[in-house]
Every structure is written in structure tokens, then in C-alpha cells.
Design a protein around this motif. Structure first.
Motif, mmCIF file in Angstrom:
data_model
loop_
_atom_site.group_PDB
_atom_site.id
_atom_site.type_symbol
_atom_site.label_atom_id
_atom_site.label_comp_id
_atom_site.label_asym_id
_atom_site.label_seq_id
_atom_site.Cartn_x
_atom_site.Cartn_y
_atom_site.Cartn_z
ATOM 1 N N GLU A 129 0.828 -1.207 0.000
ATOM 2 C CA GLU A 129 0.000 0.000 0.000
ATOM 3 C C GLU A 129 0.861 1.255 0.000
ATOM 4 O O GLU A 129 0.518 2.255 -0.637
ATOM 5 N N ARG A 130 1.990 1.205 0.716
ATOM 6 C CA ARG A 130 2.892 2.353 0.738
ATOM 7 C C ARG A 130 3.487 2.598 -0.647
ATOM 8 O O ARG A 130 3.574 3.741 -1.109
ATOM 9 N N ALA A 131 3.887 1.530 -1.323
ATOM 10 C CA ALA A 131 4.428 1.670 -2.678
ATOM 11 C C ALA A 131 3.368 2.195 -3.637
ATOM 12 O O ALA A 131 3.659 3.033 -4.504
ATOM 13 N N LEU A 132 2.135 1.742 -3.483
ATOM 14 C CA LEU A 132 1.051 2.204 -4.346
ATOM 15 C C LEU A 132 0.774 3.683 -4.134
ATOM 16 O O LEU A 132 0.546 4.435 -5.092
ATOM 17 N N THR A 133 0.818 4.138 -2.888
ATOM 18 C CA THR A 133 0.599 5.558 -2.587
ATOM 19 C C THR A 133 1.697 6.424 -3.181
ATOM 20 O O THR A 133 1.433 7.478 -3.777
ATOM 21 N N ILE A 134 2.947 5.980 -3.044
ATOM 22 C CA ILE A 134 4.072 6.740 -3.606
ATOM 23 C C ILE A 134 3.958 6.814 -5.123
ATOM 24 O O ILE A 134 4.199 7.857 -5.733
ATOM 25 N N MET A 135 3.569 5.701 -5.738
ATOM 26 C CA MET A 135 3.452 5.666 -7.193
ATOM 27 C C MET A 135 2.350 6.606 -7.682
ATOM 28 O O MET A 135 2.493 7.270 -8.716
ATOM 29 N N LYS A 136 1.255 6.691 -6.944
ATOM 30 C CA LYS A 136 0.147 7.561 -7.349
ATOM 31 C C LYS A 136 0.513 9.031 -7.246
ATOM 32 O O LYS A 136 0.079 9.849 -8.062
ATOM 33 N N THR A 137 1.306 9.392 -6.246
ATOM 34 C CA THR A 137 1.632 10.802 -6.007
ATOM 35 C C THR A 137 2.905 11.250 -6.706
ATOM 36 O O THR A 137 3.225 12.438 -6.691
ATOM 37 N N ALA A 138 3.644 10.321 -7.307
ATOM 38 C CA ALA A 138 4.911 10.675 -7.953
ATOM 39 C C ALA A 138 4.662 11.470 -9.223
ATOM 40 O O ALA A 138 3.756 11.176 -9.998
ATOM 41 N N LEU A 139 5.486 12.489 -9.442
ATOM 42 C CA LEU A 139 5.375 13.300 -10.652
ATOM 43 C C LEU A 139 6.011 12.598 -11.842
ATOM 44 O O LEU A 139 5.524 12.692 -12.966
ATOM 45 N N GLU A 140 7.121 11.910 -11.620
ATOM 46 C CA GLU A 140 7.827 11.195 -12.684
ATOM 47 C C GLU A 140 7.863 9.710 -12.338
ATOM 48 O O GLU A 140 8.766 9.235 -11.661
ATOM 49 N N ARG A 141 6.865 8.977 -12.811
ATOM 50 C CA ARG A 141 6.802 7.554 -12.489
ATOM 51 C C ARG A 141 7.892 6.754 -13.185
ATOM 52 O O ARG A 141 8.219 5.651 -12.774
ATOM 53 N N LYS A 142 8.450 7.325 -14.267
ATOM 54 C CA LYS A 142 9.458 6.574 -15.005
ATOM 55 C C LYS A 142 10.710 6.344 -14.171
ATOM 56 O O LYS A 142 11.508 5.454 -14.471
#
Length: 522
Positions: A129-142
Motif C-alpha cells: 500500500e505504501r508503494a502504491l501511494t508513492i506511485m500515485k503521487t509521484a510526478l515522474e513515475r518513469k
């Protein structure tokens, strides 16, 4: 320590067993092997019960060198908008080092690896869940990637499959270590069920399940044997050949398939609309404007051979494709085969009105018979077909020119021969038409009215709103110098970067994962 250098480690140990202890374990192992329910899990439990109290003898560290061209290939594939995942049986530290060596992840993003692990099941779910939250809020997912092992995946598949699927769809890179062959196939299945197009590549027997599960399976024939190559859709000798398989041959294949499928509908609709219009003009009498020979030959001979020339067509050269791999995004987004392009081809088929109206006005009089009217309408269709194929051909070779215009000449030769047969209804029809200047003027009018608007629209688009493919074609034709539209910067490179960036931003579908085993030579 050895795994930090990307070495594959193997721990050697021993344990003394009493005969009774071995017999008891052997019976449990045999029962687990014969189990029809959850067999692999039971076998793993039995094996773990034996691997207790082992005396360590030593450790081996083997350097498994990457094949030539692996980092460059992965870099090109990532630039082309393809997600690259690594599914491997190696331990986590070794897998991360291999990922760094093959450009799967960069040293800068090493600190941004989202690790999904934990000592308990709850810890694993919380890290997910923590990784999913970071991925959703990240500006540059690449720049983000996640890493997990086989045990964590087993827990996630049981308790939080939906969250993991969301994370997988947002991630461009993932490192999955300690994966069993079954888990590799399960990951492929999860991505397929989410609507992603998957390609799996591997070189060993433990990759067979994954290769067979993927939409496209690629096997590397090498030191690991031929099991993967035999089970795959495609077999290659080295990992670096994947760049040409996908970027060059895959892209050309998509372009050609898109043209052939839409052109097939177009040529059939063209002659159907002419027949429909004639039915209305003849008072719905049920009479066919075309005779049976013409209808049969239209699809079998007159229009099938020219379209086969598309197998030689290349819109841009292989060198340009490999230099600008982002152009593959056109194929991924379905820019050449979608509702809009199909509607365009459908609109082209409406030029049957042009063919019919010009034919009727030129030959529907008392001096013309039905066979002449039929042959003029058929000739107009053949002329349009030849010019349509010519217009949509990007590169001309001798076979293409021969098939397109040789077939055009063959149309007249066949009908002149048939017109010389006294027993046929079309006797002397083609000979009579070819001697009339009005016939050739009618053909010129049909081509001008049918192709004029298409040429005008294409010219305006190329001049005022060229696509990235148009710009690359100009670069090739002018030896690297092309003009960008006046409303943007005149620099070709800047304008091309703008188009490719805009294409990535407006890409209709998500980036499709490319699943692979470790890229190292096995």
C-alpha cells in the motif's frame, strides 16, 4: 557480499541423516509429489523440513556475464514506451545489480526502488500500500521501480491482488526475484487479464511457462538449451536481436497489416456501392451492373495482387526507426488502425458515387449497351485502386512497380482477350472502348475527381500539420534537413522532439509491459 557485484552465489552444505529419518521424509515427499491439490506448496514444505541444521561447507560465486548489446537494447525499448520487467530466480541483491548493469534501473533511481517485503504478511501488505501511494503521487513515475520476491508475491496474490494490479499498471519497471516458473506465469496472466499486451523472453526451461502464457513468446537459443526456443513463438540467437524484432519487424508488420485490413474493406465497399447505386437507378430491378466474370476477377486478380506489394513497403528506414524508437508509440496507440482511420477508408469508398455518376453521364445513352456501361464502371474502379495503392506506398521497389502497374496492364490484356471471344456477352466491348477518346477522358475524370481531394488534404496536412513520421520522411529525403511548420520553431530537431513528446503525453493506451527473465547470458 558476492551478490553486490552481480555474482550468482550458491551455498553448499551437508547433513547426516539416519536411515529411518530418510525413509520417513521420502514417504512424505512421495505423498506430496502425488498430491492433486496444491502440489508445489506441499513439496516445498517437505523440502524445507529437511533443510534444517545443515553444516555449511562453502560458497561459490559465478559471474554470469551479460550478452553484448543488452543495456543498449533495453534502453531503446524503454525509449519506445515499452515497460520492461525482470522476472528471475536470483536473490534480490543479485537481481538489483543485474538491473543496474543492463540499464533496467539507473544508479540515480536506485534509492527510489520501492521494496515490497516484510517479516509478516501484514508487513508485506503495508509495504504494498505504501508503494502504491508513492506511485500515485509521484510526478515522474518513469524513475520509480518496485522490487519483490516470490514469498511476498504469494501473499499478495492471496490477499491483495487488486492493489498489486493497480501498482503493476502504473509501474514502468519492476524487479521480481526468487520467482518460481509458476509465479512467472502468474505475473504474465495478471497483466494479460488487465488488458496489457505482454511479451515474455527467456532462455531456460524455467521460462517455458512464462513464454507460453504471454501474448508473444520469444525464446533465446543458447547454453541453457532449446526448451525456451522450442516453446516460443519466435526464436532468436541473442537478446540484442529483440530490438530489431520489435522496433523494426514488429512495427513494419503492424503498418502493413493495418493497411491491408482497411484496404480490403475499401475495395469491396467501392464496388458494392456502385452496385447499390445502379440498383436504385434501375428501379430496384435486381439486375447486376457487373457480369459474373468481372465480379470474380475483381477480387481474385484485379485488386489482390497490387495490395501484396505492401509486404515490401517501409515508411521510414530501419536506421531511422532505431534512431528514433519513440516512433513505436504510433503503433502502441493504434494510430494507423482505429475508428478514425477506418472511417477515412469508408469515406474513400464513397467515391463510388463519383465513378457511378461520371460513368452514367458519359455512357448511359441509347448508343451504349449494358456491357459497355459495366466495363467503364469496372475500369474506373481499377484505375482508382492502382492510384490508391500507389499513393499509400512509401517506398518503391521493382517488385512493387511491377505488381501495381503490371496488374493494371494485365487488366486490359485480359479483357481484350475476353472481348475477342465471340461466345461471351462482352464480345468486342473492350476493343470498342479503347478506340474511343471519350473512354480515356472518362478514366482521367474519375481519377481526378476521386484522388484530387485526397491529394489536397494530404498536402495540407504535410505542410501545416505534419506528424512525426512525416518529419522523419522529410529528414530522410533531404539528408537530414527538413522544415517545420511556421507556427512552431524552425528547428527540425526541436519540432520532432515536440511531436514525440506530445505523442507520449496523448498516447491513448497505457505503456504495455515487456516481461523478461534476467537479461544475462545463461
Amino acid at each position: 557480499m558476492y551478490s553486490h557485484f552481480g555474482l550468482r552465489t550458491l551455498c553448499l552444505g551437508c547433513r547426516d541423516l539416519e536411515e529411518d529419518e530418510y525413509k520417513e521424509w521420502s514417504k512424505k515427499f512421495q505423498d506430496a509429489s502425488c498430491s492433486l491439490d496444491n502440489r508445489e506448496h506441499k513439496i516445498a514444505e517437505v523440502c524445507n523440513s529437511l533443510e534444517q541444521g545443515i553444516h555449511i561447507l562453502g560458497i561459490t560465486a559465478i559471474e554470469d556475464r551479460l550478452q553484448d548489446g543488452v543495456p543498449e537494447t533495453i534502453k531503446l525499448l524503454r525509449k519506445a514506451g515499452i515497460n520492461v520487467w525482470m522476472l528471475t530466480g536470483d536473490k534480490q541483491t543479485t537481481a538489483i545489480q543485474i538491473g543496474l548493469l543492463c540499464n533496467l534501473i539507473t544508479p540515480e533511481s536506485k534509492g527510489q526502488l520501492l521494496s515490497i517485503n516484510g517479516k509478516t504478511e501484514d508487513d508485506i501488505l503495508q509495504s504494498l500500500e505504501r508503494a502504491l501511494t508513492i506511485m500515485k503521487t509521484a510526478l515522474e513515475r518513469k524513475d520509480l521501480a518496485f522490487v519483490l520476491d516470490g514469498w511476498a508475491l504469494e501473499i499478495i496474490l492471496k490477499r491483495s491482488l487488486e492493489s498489486f494490479t493497480k501498482l503493476a499498471m502504473m509501474s514502468r519497471t519492476a524487479i521480481c526475484c526468487r520467482m518460481t516458473p509458476l509465479q512467472k506465469a502468474q505475473l504474465v496472466g495478471i497483466l494479460k487479464s488487465s488488458g496489457s499486451l505482454t511479451l515474455a523472453i527467456g532462455d531456460g526451461g524455467n521460462d517455458v511457462r512464462m513464454i507460453q502464457e504471454a501474448n508473444i513468446g520469444v525464446g533465446i537459443s543458447g547454453r541453457e538449451g532449446l526448451q525456451a526456443a522450442r516453446a516460443a513463438d519466435y526464436s532468436i540467437g541473442k537478446f540484442k536481436f529483440l530490438r530489431r524484432l520489435i522496433l523494426v519487424h514488429g512495427r513494419y508488420s503492424y503498418n502493413r497489416t493495418a493497411f491491408i485490413s482497411q484496404y480490403s474493406f475499401y475495395k469491396s465497399l467501392l464496388i458494392c456501392f456502385i452496385q447499390i447505386l445502379f440498383s436504385f437507378s434501375s428501379g430496384l430491378s435486381g439486375t447486376s451492373i457487373f457480369n459474373s466474370i468481372s465480379l470474380m476477377a475483381y477480387n481474385v486478380f484485379y485488386t489482390s495482387l497490387p495490395v501484396m506489394t505492401i509486404i515490401f513497403d517501409k515508411d521510414i528506414s530501419e536506421t531511422t526507426v532505431l534512431r528514433y524508437p519513440q516512433i513505436l508509440l504510433y503503433s502502441q496507440a493504434g494510430r494507423l488502425l482505429n475508428r478514425s482511420t477506418f472511417a477515412e477508408w469508408f469515406g474513400r469508398s464513397l467515391y463510388a458515387f463519383v465513378v457511378f455518376l461520371i460513368t452514367i453521364n458519359a455512357y448511359a445513352d441509347e448508343k451504349s449497351d449494358m456491357e459497355e456501361l459495366s466495363m467503364v464502371a469496372l475500369s474506373g474502379c481499377i484505375w482508382l485502386q492502382a492510384f490508391v495503392v500507389t499513393l499509400d506506398t512509401n517506398s518503391f521497389t521493382c517488385p512493387q512497380i511491377t505488381l501495381i502497374w503490371g496488374n493494371f496492364v494485365a487488366f486490359y490484356m485480359i479483357n481484350l482477350i475476353l472481348s475477342a471471344v465471340p461466345t461471351l456477352q462482352m464480345h468486342t466491348v473492350m476493343w470498342h472502348l479503347c478506340n474511343q477518346p471519350s473512354y480515356w477522358i472518362t478514366m482521367a475524370l474519375i481519377v481526378a475527381a476521386g484522388m484530387g481531394p485526397v491529394l489536397a488534404l494530404r498536402y495540407l496536412r504535410n505542410v501545416y500539420r505534419p506528424s512525426a513520421i512525416d518529419v522523419l520522411q522529410q529528414i530522410e529525403q533531404t539528408d537530414g534537413h527538413a522544415q517545420a511548420p511556421g507556427n512552431l520553431e524552425s528547428s527540425t530537431g526541436t519540432y520532432l522532439d515536440y511531436l514525440l513528446t506530445d505523442l507520449r503525453r496523448n498516447k491513448s493506451s497505457i505503456h504495455q509491459p515487456l516481461l523478461s527473465d534476467s537479461a544475462s547470458s545463461r
